[in-house]
Scaffold this active site. Structure first.
Site, PDB file in Angstrom:
ATOM      1  N   HIS A 176       7.769  -9.423   1.658  1.00  0.00           N
ATOM      2  CA  HIS A 176       7.071  -8.317   2.047  1.00  0.00           C
ATOM      3  C   HIS A 176       5.582  -8.335   2.061  1.00  0.00           C
ATOM      4  O   HIS A 176       4.850  -7.626   2.399  1.00  0.00           O
ATOM      5  CB  HIS A 176       7.663  -7.038   1.632  1.00  0.00           C
ATOM      6  CG  HIS A 176       7.395  -6.908   0.068  1.00  0.00           C
ATOM      7  ND1 HIS A 176       8.033  -7.275  -1.015  1.00  0.00           N
ATOM      8  CD2 HIS A 176       6.444  -6.120  -0.629  1.00  0.00           C
ATOM      9  CE1 HIS A 176       7.490  -7.175  -2.061  1.00  0.00           C
ATOM     10  NE2 HIS A 176       6.368  -6.462  -1.978  1.00  0.00           N
TER      11      HIS A 176
HETATM   12  C1  UD1 Z   1       3.105  -2.020  -1.772  1.00  0.00           C
HETATM   13  C2  UD1 Z   1       2.366  -2.690  -2.713  1.00  0.00           C
HETATM   14  C3  UD1 Z   1       2.892  -3.766  -3.282  1.00  0.00           C
HETATM   15  C4  UD1 Z   1       4.396  -3.788  -3.663  1.00  0.00           C
HETATM   16  C5  UD1 Z   1       5.193  -3.111  -2.764  1.00  0.00           C
HETATM   17  C6  UD1 Z   1       6.651  -2.668  -3.194  1.00  0.00           C
HETATM   18  C7  UD1 Z   1      -0.121  -2.353  -2.789  1.00  0.00           C
HETATM   19  C8  UD1 Z   1      -1.314  -2.793  -2.508  1.00  0.00           C
HETATM   20  N1  UD1 Z   1       0.662  -2.977  -2.441  1.00  0.00           N
HETATM   21  O1  UD1 Z   1       3.085  -2.779  -0.780  1.00  0.00           O
HETATM   22  O2  UD1 Z   1       2.241  -4.416  -4.452  1.00  0.00           O
HETATM   23  O3  UD1 Z   1       5.133  -4.927  -3.734  1.00  0.00           O
HETATM   24  O4  UD1 Z   1       4.500  -1.664  -2.222  1.00  0.00           O
HETATM   25  O5  UD1 Z   1       7.489  -2.639  -2.132  1.00  0.00           O
HETATM   26  O6  UD1 Z   1       0.019  -1.147  -3.364  1.00  0.00           O
HETATM   27  N2  UD1 Z   1       6.122   1.763   4.883  1.00  0.00           N
HETATM   28  C9  UD1 Z   1       7.161   2.583   5.578  1.00  0.00           C
HETATM   29  N3  UD1 Z   1       7.679   3.493   4.669  1.00  0.00           N
HETATM   30  C10 UD1 Z   1       7.410   3.725   3.182  1.00  0.00           C
HETATM   31  C11 UD1 Z   1       6.372   2.936   2.725  1.00  0.00           C
HETATM   32  C12 UD1 Z   1       5.886   1.864   3.710  1.00  0.00           C
HETATM   33  O7  UD1 Z   1       7.617   2.518   6.755  1.00  0.00           O
HETATM   34  O8  UD1 Z   1       7.922   4.501   2.521  1.00  0.00           O
HETATM   35  C13 UD1 Z   1       5.428   0.805   5.836  1.00  0.00           C
HETATM   36  C14 UD1 Z   1       4.259   1.326   6.576  1.00  0.00           C
HETATM   37  O9  UD1 Z   1       4.090   0.910   7.993  1.00  0.00           O
HETATM   38  C15 UD1 Z   1       2.864   1.025   5.868  1.00  0.00           C
HETATM   39  C16 UD1 Z   1       3.543  -0.428   5.104  1.00  0.00           C
HETATM   40  O10 UD1 Z   1       4.933  -0.205   5.136  1.00  0.00           O
HETATM   41  O11 UD1 Z   1       2.084   0.706   6.453  1.00  0.00           O
HETATM   42  C17 UD1 Z   1       2.875  -0.894   3.766  1.00  0.00           C
HETATM   43  O12 UD1 Z   1       3.105  -0.111   3.061  1.00  0.00           O
HETATM   44  P1  UD1 Z   1       2.085   0.045   1.649  1.00  0.00           P
HETATM   45  O13 UD1 Z   1       2.345   1.206   0.716  1.00  0.00           O
HETATM   46  O14 UD1 Z   1       0.770   0.194   2.096  1.00  0.00           O
HETATM   47  O15 UD1 Z   1       2.410  -1.208   1.166  1.00  0.00           O
HETATM   48  P2  UD1 Z   1       3.703  -2.255   0.711  1.00  0.00           P
HETATM   49  O16 UD1 Z   1       3.564  -3.445   1.523  1.00  0.00           O
HETATM   50  O17 UD1 Z   1       4.793  -1.318   0.743  1.00  0.00           O
HETATM   51  N1  UDP Z   2      15.168  -3.667  -4.277  1.00  0.00           N
HETATM   52  C1  UDP Z   2      15.591  -2.667  -3.950  1.00  0.00           C
HETATM   53  N2  UDP Z   2      16.334  -2.910  -2.590  1.00  0.00           N
HETATM   54  C2  UDP Z   2      15.792  -3.748  -1.863  1.00  0.00           C
HETATM   55  C3  UDP Z   2      14.871  -4.849  -2.305  1.00  0.00           C
HETATM   56  C4  UDP Z   2      14.422  -4.662  -3.397  1.00  0.00           C
HETATM   57  O1  UDP Z   2      16.176  -1.903  -4.501  1.00  0.00           O
HETATM   58  O2  UDP Z   2      16.265  -3.968  -0.545  1.00  0.00           O
HETATM   59  C5  UDP Z   2      14.534  -3.505  -5.766  1.00  0.00           C
HETATM   60  C6  UDP Z   2      14.627  -4.715  -6.427  1.00  0.00           C
HETATM   61  O3  UDP Z   2      15.834  -4.688  -7.304  1.00  0.00           O
HETATM   62  C7  UDP Z   2      13.436  -4.717  -7.464  1.00  0.00           C
HETATM   63  C8  UDP Z   2      12.378  -3.902  -6.777  1.00  0.00           C
HETATM   64  O4  UDP Z   2      12.974  -3.307  -5.574  1.00  0.00           O
HETATM   65  O5  UDP Z   2      13.664  -4.013  -8.444  1.00  0.00           O
HETATM   66  C9  UDP Z   2      11.469  -4.941  -6.232  1.00  0.00           C
HETATM   67  O6  UDP Z   2      10.285  -4.245  -5.404  1.00  0.00           O
HETATM   68  P1  UDP Z   2       9.550  -4.874  -4.299  1.00  0.00           P
HETATM   69  O7  UDP Z   2      10.127  -6.343  -4.014  1.00  0.00           O
HETATM   70  O8  UDP Z   2       9.415  -3.898  -3.048  1.00  0.00           O
HETATM   71  O9  UDP Z   2       8.092  -4.959  -4.999  1.00  0.00           O
HETATM   72  P2  UDP Z   2       7.589  -6.061  -5.939  1.00  0.00           P
HETATM   73  O10 UDP Z   2       8.394  -6.235  -7.080  1.00  0.00           O
HETATM   74  O11 UDP Z   2       7.109  -7.315  -5.197  1.00  0.00           O
HETATM   75  O12 UDP Z   2       6.262  -5.378  -6.246  1.00  0.00           O
END
Ligand code: UD1
Ligand code: UDP
Length: 359
Positions: free
Chosen positions: A205
């Site tokens: 992601h």
């Molecule tokens: C964010 C964090 C990343 C983390 C990840 C965990 C930052 C810069 N990035 O990335 O470090 O690893 O969360 O999962 O803070 N969206 C949805 N529903 C949601 C949330 C997001 O549809 O509930 C979609 C939207 O299209 C959005 C995109 O995901 O534009 C990205 O969401 P965003 O929170 O900006 O960044 P993540 O990629 O989730």
């Molecule tokens: N996770 C989850 N469901 C999923 C994928 C990940 O519950 O489908 C959990 C996973 O167990 C871990 C956390 O989400 O604890 C990791 O989050 P993510 O990969 O979104 O973010 P990152 O750790 O890279 O910031």
């Protein structure tokens, strides 16, 4: 002592849960401030329900946006809440935009900041998370470093040693607290038609991977090739960012079973039973290491070098050929390693440190 626990995204909810539990157990005065960075049910509320967390007192509902928009909105919202609540300390966890904004808002109001999971560095500033980590660490008053290595990184950057506490990572607490429950309650393998140790689990992601057409294509081609070579199912619970980008680029994922993001117990079960996990997630690199499953990381660098040191993880990047090579190296890896991220008491240690300071 009054604590503000700031969360915004899936991993923050999961990794803050042991601290929240500990505060509840001890009757500590605390509240949860949710920024609303994640808001879809399966990226947010499901974790509150499954981990039995109390409701957030505030939800800023900031939603998605550019980095500037999102960080700016969070900063404004958090400042308002903190001005009213005046907690003794604000806790932030990890490296998201929620973390940098939470730490910044608090420190400008002269409220102490505790950074959970401090001292991680990928040394790659093209990752937004790296910038967030560096800023948060340097404006925090309590730096809860998971390992000796993360403490040393902070010392080398000039952070005073009195501010740094090695606590282990709260993800170990979360895994230990939920693993039995996952085994008892979940039946995801049957639901997905999978057999234990006979499938690959994938998550990807990161912005620098899935927003980049060539890099994302490299990952998907690597996965399709893996399916051809090993004939095993590949399950990819796909993050909404990656889903959106796949649609935008018009990509298919031949041989890959795309499913909705899993809840925490379900995901633990999938990780524990996977033959091997491929990921660009930070938390997943840690969990596979804790659970004893081999991991291939779809990135060029990691801020979790402890996993490379113990041999649970290798860095593959996104080149299909390199991905296949790394999988074949780790596939029959029956090596045992020690979990470097602590003994599952990080939450307790963190609350102990805060009580000593503020009670
Ligand atoms: C964010 C964090 C990343 C983390 C990840 C965990 C930052 C810069 N990035 O990335 O470090 O690893 O969360 O999962 O803070 N969206 C949805 N529903 C949601 C949330 C997001 O549809 O509930 C979609 C939207 O299209 C959005 C995109 O995901 O534009 C990205 O969401 P965003 O929170 O900006 O960044 P993540 O990629 O989730
Ligand atoms: N996770 C989850 N469901 C999923 C994928 C990940 O519950 O489908 C959990 C996973 O167990 C871990 C956390 O989400 O604890 C990791 O989050 P993510 O990969 O979104 O973010 P990152 O750790 O890279 O910031």
């Amino acid at each position: 002592m009054k604590i503000a626990v700031v969360v915004g995204t899936r991993p923050e909810i999961i990794k803050m849960s042991p601290i929240i539990r500990e505060c509840e157990k001890r009757g500590v005065d605390f509240f949860i401030l949710h920024t609303g960075q994640h808001y879809s049910y399966n990226m947010d509320q499901v974790f509150f329900e499954q981990l039995e967390l109390p409701e957030s007192r505030y939800n800023l509902d900031v939603g998605s946006g550019t980095h500037g928009e999102q960080t700016g909105k969070i900063l404004m919202g958090i400042e308002k809440v903190l001005t009213e609540e005046r907690p003794d300390v604000v806790l932030v966890e990890g490296d998201t935009n929620t973390v940098v904004a939470g730490a910044l808002a608090a420190s400008k109001l002269h409220i102490k900041v505790g950074h959970v999971e401090a001292g991680l560095r990928s040394y790659d500033r093209s990752m937004p998370e790296e910038i967030n980590r560096v800023v948060a660490d340097h404006i925090s008053d309590f730096l809860f470093a998971p390992t000796e290595k993360s403490k040393q990184i902070l010392l080398d950057e000039g952070v005073e040693s009195e501010k740094i506490f090695i606590t282990g990572n709260t993800i170990v607490d979360s895994v230990y607290q939920n693993l039995d429950l996952a085994d008892k309650k979940m039946n995801l393998l049957d639901e997905l038609g999978l057999e234990s140790k006979s499938y690959f689990l994938v998550t990807a992601h990161r912005q620098e991977n899935v927003d980049d057409k060539e890099r994302f294509q490299g990952i998907l081609q690597g996965l399709s090739r893996l399916h051809e070579i090993y004939g095993l199912p590949i399950v990819y619970p796909i993050h909404p960012r990656a889903r959106k980008m796949m649609e935008r680029f018009g990509f298919d994922a031949d041989g890959v079973k795309l499913v909705e993001p899993a809840d925490f117990l379900g995901f633990l079960q999938l990780e524990r039973n996977a033959r091997l996990v491929l990921t660009d997630s930070g938390g997943v690199q840690e969990e596979t290491c804790i659970l004893g499953r081999p991991c291939v990381t779809l990135r060029d660098s990691t801020e979790r070098p402890e996993t490379l040191d113990v041999g649970s993880n290798v860095l593959a990047g996104v080149n299909p050929k390199k991905i296949i090579e790394c999988v074949s190296m780790m596939f029959d890896n029956n090596k045992k390693w020690d979990n470097p991220f602590g003994d599952g008491t990080a939450g307790k240690k963190i609350v102990n440190i805060l009580e000593k300071e503020f009670l």
